[in-house]
Enzyme design. Sequence first.
Site, PDB file in Angstrom:
ATOM      1  N   HIS A  14       0.804  -1.223   0.000  1.00  0.00           N
ATOM      2  CA  HIS A  14       0.000   0.000   0.000  1.00  0.00           C
ATOM      3  C   HIS A  14       0.836   1.272   0.000  1.00  0.00           C
ATOM      4  O   HIS A  14       0.413   2.301  -0.519  1.00  0.00           O
ATOM      5  CB  HIS A  14      -1.052  -0.068   1.101  1.00  0.00           C
ATOM      6  N   ARG A  60     -10.872   3.323  -2.617  1.00  0.00           N
ATOM      7  CA  ARG A  60     -10.529   2.471  -1.469  1.00  0.00           C
ATOM      8  C   ARG A  60     -10.996   3.172  -0.188  1.00  0.00           C
ATOM      9  O   ARG A  60     -10.232   3.906   0.432  1.00  0.00           O
ATOM     10  CB  ARG A  60      -9.020   2.238  -1.419  1.00  0.00           C
ATOM     11  N   ARG A  76     -15.666   1.168  -3.107  1.00  0.00           N
ATOM     12  CA  ARG A  76     -15.493  -0.174  -2.543  1.00  0.00           C
ATOM     13  C   ARG A  76     -15.746  -0.107  -1.051  1.00  0.00           C
ATOM     14  O   ARG A  76     -15.223   0.787  -0.370  1.00  0.00           O
ATOM     15  CB  ARG A  76     -14.066  -0.672  -2.812  1.00  0.00           C
ATOM     16  N   GLU A 115     -10.756 -11.289  -6.450  1.00  0.00           N
ATOM     17  CA  GLU A 115      -9.365 -11.253  -5.998  1.00  0.00           C
ATOM     18  C   GLU A 115      -9.009 -12.474  -5.152  1.00  0.00           C
ATOM     19  O   GLU A 115      -7.894 -12.603  -4.668  1.00  0.00           O
ATOM     20  CB  GLU A 115      -9.066  -9.951  -5.233  1.00  0.00           C
ATOM     21  N   ASN A 149      -3.725  -7.714  -7.428  1.00  0.00           N
ATOM     22  CA  ASN A 149      -2.722  -7.652  -6.347  1.00  0.00           C
ATOM     23  C   ASN A 149      -2.962  -8.804  -5.368  1.00  0.00           C
ATOM     24  O   ASN A 149      -2.038  -9.522  -4.982  1.00  0.00           O
ATOM     25  CB  ASN A 149      -2.810  -6.326  -5.583  1.00  0.00           C
ATOM     26  N   ASP A 150      -4.208  -8.969  -4.974  1.00  0.00           N
ATOM     27  CA  ASP A 150      -4.517 -10.065  -4.057  1.00  0.00           C
ATOM     28  C   ASP A 150      -4.656 -11.392  -4.791  1.00  0.00           C
ATOM     29  O   ASP A 150      -4.299 -12.439  -4.251  1.00  0.00           O
ATOM     30  CB  ASP A 150      -5.786  -9.754  -3.253  1.00  0.00           C
ATOM     31  N   ARG A 189       1.968 -10.540  -0.563  1.00  0.00           N
ATOM     32  CA  ARG A 189       2.226  -9.423  -1.487  1.00  0.00           C
ATOM     33  C   ARG A 189       3.225  -8.427  -0.919  1.00  0.00           C
ATOM     34  O   ARG A 189       3.734  -7.568  -1.638  1.00  0.00           O
ATOM     35  CB  ARG A 189       0.920  -8.730  -1.908  1.00  0.00           C
ATOM     36  N   CYS A 242      -8.708  -3.593 -11.519  1.00  0.00           N
ATOM     37  CA  CYS A 242      -8.186  -2.451 -10.772  1.00  0.00           C
ATOM     38  C   CYS A 242      -6.887  -2.798 -10.043  1.00  0.00           C
ATOM     39  O   CYS A 242      -6.379  -1.998  -9.276  1.00  0.00           O
ATOM     40  CB  CYS A 242      -9.235  -1.903  -9.807  1.00  0.00           C
TER      41      CYS A 242
HETATM   42  C1  PEP Z   1      -6.183  -5.753  -5.563  1.00  0.00           C
HETATM   43  O1  PEP Z   1      -6.123  -6.588  -4.650  1.00  0.00           O
HETATM   44  O2  PEP Z   1      -5.733  -5.945  -6.705  1.00  0.00           O
HETATM   45  C2  PEP Z   1      -6.810  -4.434  -5.319  1.00  0.00           C
HETATM   46  C3  PEP Z   1      -7.030  -3.587  -6.290  1.00  0.00           C
HETATM   47  O3  PEP Z   1      -7.135  -4.120  -4.035  1.00  0.00           O
HETATM   48  P1  PEP Z   1      -6.063  -3.668  -2.918  1.00  0.00           P
HETATM   49  O4  PEP Z   1      -4.761  -3.398  -3.623  1.00  0.00           O
HETATM   50  O5  PEP Z   1      -6.645  -2.481  -2.251  1.00  0.00           O
HETATM   51  O6  PEP Z   1      -6.007  -4.872  -2.022  1.00  0.00           O
HETATM   52 MG    MG Z   2      -7.252  -6.413  -2.822  1.00  0.00          MG
END
Ligand code: PEP
Ligand code: MG
Length: 442
Positions: free
Chosen positions: A34, A141, A177, A276, A299-300, A310, A347
């Site tokens: 993040h 977010r 979200r 995700e 990402n997840d 991650r 996303c």
């Molecule tokens: C993801 O997991 O790809 C996502 C967009 O959400 P975050 O990065 O906030 O977990």
């Molecule tokens: Mg995520």
Amino acid sequence: MIIVARDLSPADTAGMVREPAMGFITEIGTRTSHTAIMARALEIPAVVGAADALLSIRTGDMVIVDGLRGEVIIHPDGARLDDARARSARHLAFARGLLSARDQPSVTACGTPVALKANVELPAEAILAVDHGAEGIGLYRTEFLYIDRTTQPDEQEQYELYRAVLEAVAPKPVTLRTFDIGGDKFASSFQLPAEMNPALGLRAVRLALKQPDVFLTQLRAMVRASAHGDLRIMVPMVSTVHEMREVRKLLERAMNEVDRRGQAHAREIPLGMMVEVPAAAVMADVFAREAQFFSLGTNDLVQYALAIDRASRTLASQASPLDPSILRLIANVVKAGVDYDIPVSICGAMASDPLAAMLLVGLGLRELSMEAAAIPEIKEALRRVTVAECEEAAVEALACDSAENVEEVVARYFAARLYDLLTGSSEDPLVITRTSSHPPRL
Ligand code: PEP
Ligand code: MG
């Protein structure tokens, strides 16, 4: 001033809006952590995951932070400094040039539209999104509202903020979200159990359903904000259809409660979900009957499908969204979207990598959401390729046996044409692809 730290919380990074640092270096973090997401959103040059930075750098040292190459240079000599200054100036000029096309439509060379939306963490970014030519907000977010404070935001505070974001981008759509607290996003106002693996624990929609009063407060605020623009609601970390059904019930209850107070809201509020968790990607055809849209959170998805934290710096180079397993999951979700006629977007940070984005178009995606600053370069990349060649590359990529082979395929198809976008300047030699997040050099 350059900040060197073991880690920065998203709130520390956000604080740099008020007191901007020229750049920062952290020992912890990866491209999808993040801190890195915030740095890109705020356009602050940063290198994360630079092990031993605190040991190697002293207060007062001259340091170059090269966020494009993922390099930190300590005590550069005059020649290196001149070179870095010149590259920085070229990059800024290049980025300004790209930005001048922000009112141009986002289409491929063959004329196919690909909608580019923005990911947003802070209300101030809504303006940045519009400035960079976003066609809406694909991911807001909302958890950042809850972080770095001891009390939770009440309904009125949330309503005013969501309303302000909707009004800032109106008439374009905004996807809010619901809070994704937990995992690496701690909020001290929530009593979370101590868990061995918080990323696999009580987080996001699981936490929301365990604390329905807190969740209903957020849903009512969103429902009220829907009176002021094109609002959609998206649920994070969904892994069972039961969760989606429970959220739908709570959303209906929130709409009834707002109605009873005589407050305005949109008649229809689309309710979609993040894809995700691998279970949701595999069962996308089933989820397509529960959700009104899908947004791929790579990402997840990468973290859970490849079983790599991650935030792990050590394993960052193996946590590739180009792994064929991830591409196959994405293809499955896109197919469910086509079969059941629901929109599918992405996303995750994968969407803002020019090479990966071309592959995503080849896999059938027509909507990508990313940090606002990346929109101009992805728009430019799209203008240089046709859907047919993206599809050809995707067919080859899906048949690959490793992420490295997929990287070779996308590089062979697109790297020469996109070299300036990959280096961030039209004059610099191609030294890296940003698809793989190898630990930075120090
Ligand atoms: C993801 O997991 O790809 C996502 C967009 O959400 P975050 O990065 O906030 O977990
Ligand atoms: Mg995520």
